[in-house]
Enzyme design. Structure first.
Site, PDB file in Angstrom:
ATOM      1  N   ARG A  93      42.800 -19.751  21.161  1.00 20.73           N
ATOM      2  CA  ARG A  93      41.883 -20.847  21.494  1.00 20.73           C
ATOM      3  C   ARG A  93      41.778 -20.809  23.256  1.00 20.73           C
ATOM      4  O   ARG A  93      41.244 -21.671  23.673  1.00 20.73           O
ATOM      5  CB  ARG A  93      43.163 -22.424  21.856  1.00 20.73           C
ATOM      6  CG  ARG A  93      42.780 -23.477  20.600  1.00 20.73           C
ATOM      7  CD  ARG A  93      44.010 -24.726  20.767  1.00 20.73           C
ATOM      8  NE  ARG A  93      43.187 -25.973  20.425  1.00 20.73           N
ATOM      9  CZ  ARG A  93      44.049 -25.943  19.327  1.00 20.73           C
ATOM     10  NH1 ARG A  93      44.317 -25.658  17.905  1.00 20.73           N
ATOM     11  NH2 ARG A  93      42.796 -27.130  18.942  1.00 20.73           N
ATOM     12  N   ARG A 132      40.010 -39.845  11.077  1.00 17.96           N
ATOM     13  CA  ARG A 132      40.376 -38.635  10.182  1.00 17.96           C
ATOM     14  C   ARG A 132      41.817 -39.197   9.832  1.00 17.96           C
ATOM     15  O   ARG A 132      42.163 -40.738   9.978  1.00 17.96           O
ATOM     16  CB  ARG A 132      40.140 -37.355  10.772  1.00 17.96           C
ATOM     17  CG  ARG A 132      41.177 -36.841  11.267  1.00 17.96           C
ATOM     18  CD  ARG A 132      40.892 -35.320  11.331  1.00 17.96           C
ATOM     19  NE  ARG A 132      41.260 -35.368  13.255  1.00 17.96           N
ATOM     20  CZ  ARG A 132      41.102 -34.199  13.323  1.00 17.96           C
ATOM     21  NH1 ARG A 132      40.718 -33.029  13.231  1.00 17.96           N
ATOM     22  NH2 ARG A 132      42.197 -34.096  14.821  1.00 17.96           N
TER      23      ARG A 132
HETATM   24  P1  ADP Z   1      42.430 -30.374  16.564  1.00 18.79           P
HETATM   25  O1  ADP Z   1      42.215 -28.863  16.533  1.00 18.79           O
HETATM   26  O2  ADP Z   1      42.453 -31.511  16.574  1.00 18.79           O
HETATM   27  O3  ADP Z   1      43.448 -30.424  18.664  1.00 18.79           O
HETATM   28  P2  ADP Z   1      45.288 -28.895  16.071  1.00 18.79           P
HETATM   29  O4  ADP Z   1      45.525 -29.467  14.818  1.00 18.79           O
HETATM   30  O5  ADP Z   1      44.418 -27.335  15.895  1.00 18.79           O
HETATM   31  O6  ADP Z   1      44.496 -29.992  16.100  1.00 18.79           O
HETATM   32  O7  ADP Z   1      46.205 -28.711  17.552  1.00 18.79           O
HETATM   33  C1  ADP Z   1      47.324 -29.585  18.090  1.00 18.79           C
HETATM   34  C2  ADP Z   1      47.828 -30.213  18.634  1.00 18.79           C
HETATM   35  O8  ADP Z   1      48.794 -28.449  18.787  1.00 18.79           O
HETATM   36  C3  ADP Z   1      46.361 -29.286  19.938  1.00 18.79           C
HETATM   37  O9  ADP Z   1      46.075 -30.230  20.741  1.00 18.79           O
HETATM   38  C4  ADP Z   1      47.423 -28.996  20.895  1.00 18.79           C
HETATM   39  O10 ADP Z   1      48.487 -29.789  21.992  1.00 18.79           O
HETATM   40  C5  ADP Z   1      48.092 -27.965  19.801  1.00 18.79           C
HETATM   41  N1  ADP Z   1      47.796 -26.615  19.423  1.00 18.79           N
HETATM   42  C6  ADP Z   1      47.645 -25.594  18.470  1.00 18.79           C
HETATM   43  N2  ADP Z   1      47.207 -24.907  18.582  1.00 18.79           N
HETATM   44  C7  ADP Z   1      47.872 -24.198  19.504  1.00 18.79           C
HETATM   45  C8  ADP Z   1      47.001 -23.380  20.638  1.00 18.79           C
HETATM   46  N3  ADP Z   1      46.332 -21.710  19.950  1.00 18.79           N
HETATM   47  N4  ADP Z   1      46.913 -23.094  21.784  1.00 18.79           N
HETATM   48  C9  ADP Z   1      47.510 -24.061  22.441  1.00 18.79           C
HETATM   49  N5  ADP Z   1      48.305 -25.308  22.229  1.00 18.79           N
HETATM   50  C10 ADP Z   1      47.978 -25.451  20.576  1.00 18.79           C
END
Ligand code: ADP
Length: 225
Positions: A93, A132
């Site tokens: 990300r 959702r």
């Molecule tokens: P969304 O795509 O709706 O934000 P996710 O389920 O992918 O939902 O992620 C939920 C939360 O988990 C994010 O908002 C973040 O706080 C954390 N998170 C997930 N993946 C990462 C990542 N690769 N780096 C940092 N934080 C992460």
């Protein structure tokens, strides 16, 4: 598609990554690795780490790169992924995370085969996220437009289906800002490395799945030659 392919799915919150990754993982018989699901499991287990992670998640903030890189490095070292590959959902990300994934791949001699950008405009994802819902037990995704069969009880495991704690208007707005600032640069990053395919995420989920499989098959065969 080549056996043991390693795929990454990028896309805004609400683009349908979770739903489509589950379907693609089933189709290609590879593990679906969702960092969001992994963190939600830690929250549910109530570990110290889970409590800390929940603070970041509810505020719509990213967890620090070193923490996430450690989690993913460990997961990608497990035999199921080294044997069969993976679909990565929610990682990388940030450019720092993409660099780390490239290092893991280099060290293991297992390069990422393809990165898919599932493209859905911001105004549409905001509408989708407000509708959702998710199973609190197995994390299956639903929507107000496509609910479980019986009274918000998960079709898959019988768990309760609710709105996510981090799907508040404020947290969503903040996550979308972070996506534009920190995650969308990865689209160019992967494009420059010849690894990107952009897939239109609009329309019925079944149509999006067909489009994804068609484009992934096409591109991975091209990579294989
Ligand atoms: P969304 O795509 O709706 O934000 P996710 O389920 O992918 O939902 O992620 C939920 C939360 O988990 C994010 O908002 C973040 O706080 C954390 N998170 C997930 N993946 C990462 C990542 N690769 N780096 C940092 N934080 C992460």
């Amino acid at each position: 598609m080549i056996p043991g392919a390693r795929l990454v799915l990028l896309g805004r919150q609400g683009a349908g990554k979770g739903t489509q990754c589950v379907r693609m993982a089933r189709h290609y018989v590879v593990p679906h690795i969702s960092t969001g699901d992994m963190l939600r499991m830690a929250v549910k287990e109530g570990t110290d780490f889970g409590r800390k992670a929940k603070e970041f998640m509810d505020a719509g903030e990213l967890l620090p790169d070193d923490v996430m890189c450690g989690i993913v490095r460990e997961r990608l070292a497990r035999e199921d992924t080294t044997n069969r590959g993976y679909i990565l959902d929610g990682f990388p990300r940030t450019v720092g995370q993409a660099d780390e994934l490239a290092s893991i791949a280099r060290e293991g001699g297992q390069p990422v085969d393809l990165v898919v950008d599932l493209e859905v405009p911001e105004d549409i994802v905001i509408q989708r996220i407000s509708k959702r819902r998710m199973c609190v037990d197995c994390q299956t995704n639903y929507s107000v437009d496509s609910p479980p069969r019986y009274d918000w009880t998960c079709d898959n495991c019988g768990g309760e289906v609710l709105q996510r704690d981090d799907d508040t208007e404020e947290a969503i707005r903040h996550r979308l800002e972070i996506y534009s600032e920190q995650t969308s640069p990865l689209i160019e990053w992967y494009s420059e490395r010849g690894l990107l395919v952009v897939v239109d995420g609009l329309g019925h989920p079944d149509d999006v799945t067909q489009r994804l499989i068609r484009d992934v098959d096409h591109r991975t065969r091209r990579i294989v030659g």
